[in-house]
Design a protein around this motif. Structure first.
Motif, PDB file in Angstrom:
ATOM      1  N   ALA A 344      72.470 135.316  18.111  1.00  0.00           N
ATOM      2  CA  ALA A 344      73.305 134.291  17.486  1.00  0.00           C
ATOM      3  C   ALA A 344      74.785 134.599  17.694  1.00  0.00           C
ATOM      4  CB  ALA A 344      72.985 134.200  15.994  1.00  0.00           C
ATOM      5  N   THR A 345      75.152 135.876  17.617  1.00  0.00           N
ATOM      6  CA  THR A 345      76.541 136.262  17.859  1.00  0.00           C
ATOM      7  C   THR A 345      76.917 136.019  19.315  1.00  0.00           C
ATOM      8  OG1 THR A 345      76.391 137.944  16.124  1.00  0.00           O
ATOM      9  CG2 THR A 345      78.208 138.153  17.688  1.00  0.00           C
ATOM     10  N   VAL A 346      76.001 136.285  20.237  1.00  0.00           N
ATOM     11  CA  VAL A 346      76.245 136.002  21.654  1.00  0.00           C
ATOM     12  C   VAL A 346      76.596 134.531  21.843  1.00  0.00           C
ATOM     13  CG1 VAL A 346      75.158 135.835  23.928  1.00  0.00           C
ATOM     14  CG2 VAL A 346      74.838 137.901  22.545  1.00  0.00           C
ATOM     15  N   ASP A 347      75.804 133.656  21.266  1.00  0.00           N
ATOM     16  CA  ASP A 347      76.035 132.216  21.417  1.00  0.00           C
ATOM     17  C   ASP A 347      77.358 131.809  20.766  1.00  0.00           C
ATOM     18  OD1 ASP A 347      75.068 129.416  22.015  1.00  0.00           O
ATOM     19  OD2 ASP A 347      75.215 129.298  19.824  1.00  0.00           O
ATOM     20  N   ARG A 348      77.611 132.318  19.567  1.00  0.00           N
ATOM     21  CA  ARG A 348      78.808 131.905  18.831  1.00  0.00           C
ATOM     22  C   ARG A 348      80.079 132.360  19.539  1.00  0.00           C
ATOM     23  NH1 ARG A 348      81.716 134.877  15.404  1.00  0.00           N
ATOM     24  NH2 ARG A 348      80.049 136.428  15.119  1.00  0.00           N
ATOM     25  N   VAL A 349      80.123 133.597  19.982  1.00  0.00           N
ATOM     26  CA  VAL A 349      81.348 134.138  20.573  1.00  0.00           C
ATOM     27  C   VAL A 349      81.579 133.582  21.978  1.00  0.00           C
ATOM     28  CG1 VAL A 349      82.513 136.239  21.353  1.00  0.00           C
ATOM     29  CG2 VAL A 349      81.283 136.221  19.174  1.00  0.00           C
TER      30      VAL A 349
END
Length: 408
Positions: A344-349
């Motif tokens: 999820a952090t990969v997608d958000r950042v």
């Protein structure tokens, strides 16, 4: 952890048939000697000056080594002091000065909250040239830069009971891998199936003893399929074993306690090899899908001898977009962060950056470290959900899967 997985690694190397002679790399220096000229990477950041006192020399060496940080961070003396501050726990990343890590790799780290005196994690990122040692025909071959191979290398090392083992492994493990690949250069460059035996080479290095991966008349088991991939896997496994043996010698000679976990990625000829000995972890996030690339290797699972040290991912089998990444992290990340939370952090950042912006991967590594560290509150470090953040050292690599030259 490297010293705790020796028997398991030996089992993996020898499974399926009689192993070749025990590999050695006599031309590798001791950990206390200066390394030879390396690929175009800067030397490691200088360690902080050890304090004066009546400590034994071995302890002084330990203190100095454990406070050195990866060179690519380019830390000044003041930066080293900030990186060693348990109260502030400032996240460290390579400076955005134009010279980036290979593949525009992102990296971030932070020291523990007081668990140990210094950050006991270490990291290494190198481009390594391998020059072939001999030809398959057995005829000596003149060295030629055109006949060698290059591999890309990333490594995370989590020290236990001191940082010296992690620091030593970060300097030497990729050189053990290089030595083990020297006998395989010509085989790997030949698209035909590998030979089952390698003939001896009279007068060539390694022809009169068992000092290399494939000694005179060395053969692989005919009951196992021999492929280029399996040869590289075997070379990496042997390198891990040799590194472990070198650590054991250093502990005996210098009375330096401790060991380390090792999580290593090697990119060679279109394939990514992920080797893990310890409780660090690697996952691929590809188009939102999570692909585990390692397993935690603990003393309990070592006794089962069911773990796979090396996993392989073929980059040529997929079309990768700029948001597809391989995430490596020490246990400080994974103790408080799940695979799904990392994805999820990969997608958000990454969605907040242009696809061709190489700084996006460093920003992602920093976000992952900050998310696991949390913020200081109520005499501790807490996450937004009020759970405790990681008090351990945290180190993260983010490797874009487009490969060399794909991103400017």
């Amino acid at each position: 952890m490297l010293n705790r997985v020796r028997s398991a690694v030996a089992h993996l190397v020898s499974s399926g048939g009689a192993p070749p002679p025990r590999p050695k790399s006599p031309d590798l220096p001791n950990s206390t000697s200066a390394p030879p000229a390396a690929p175009p990477q800067a030397p490691r950041s200088p360690p902080a000056r050890a304090g004066s006192g009546s400590a034994a020399p071995a302890k002084t060496v330990e203190a100095r080594a454990s406070f050195s940080r990866p060179t690519f961070l380019q830390l000044s003396p003041g930066g080293l002091r900030r990186a060693d501050d348990h109260a502030g726990r400032a996240v460290q990343s390579p400076p955005d000065t134009g010279r980036r890590l290979p593949w525009s790799t992102g990296y971030a780290e932070v020291i523990n909250a007081g668990k140990s005196r210094h950050n006991e994690d270490q990291a290494c990122c190198e481009v390594v040239y391998v020059e072939g040692r001999r030809s398959v025909s057995g005829a000596p071959r003149e060295p030629s830069r055109g006949q060698g191979l290059c591999f890309y290398y990333w490594g995370l090392f989590d020290g236990h009971a001191g940082g010296r083992a992690a620091e030593m492994a970060s300097r030497l493990l990729h050189r053990h891998i290089r030595e083990q690949l020297k006998d395989l250069v010509e085989i790997l460059q030949d698209p035909s199936p590998p030979p089952l035996c390698l003939p001896s080479t009279p007068g060539a290095p390694g022809s009169s003893d068992s000092s290399h991966l494939v000694g005179p008349q060395s053969c692989w088991s005919s009951q196992k399929e021999v492929t280029h991939e399996s040869l590289v896997v075997g070379a990496i496994e042997n390198a891990f074993q040799l590194m472990d043996e070198q650590m054991a010698r250093e502990r005996r000679g210098h009375q330096v306690e401790g060991g380390c976990c090792a999580l290593v990625v090697v990119y060679l000829l279109g394939k990514v090899y992920v080797a893990n000995a310890g409780d660090s972890r690697a996952i691929i996030v590809r188009n939102g899908e999570i692909i585990p690339m390692s397993r935690e290797f603990t003393p309990e699972t070592e006794r089962q001898r069911l773990q796979t040290l090396v996993r392989v991912y073929d980059l040529t089998q997929y079309e990768h977009c700029p948001d597809d990444v391989l995430v490596l992290g020490t246990d400080g990340l994974w103790d408080v962060t799940s695979d799904c939370e990392v994805a999820a952090t990969v997608d958000r950042v990454l969605s907040a950056y242009e696809p061709n912006d190489p700084s996006r991967y460093t920003a992602l590594a920093q976000a992952l470290v900050l998310g696991a560290r949390g913020t200081p509150r109520d005499r501790g470090w807490h996450l937004p959900n009020n759970k405790l953040g990681s008090g351990d050292d945290i180190s993260v690599f983010v490797i874009p899967l487009g490969g060399p030259g794909s991103y400017s």
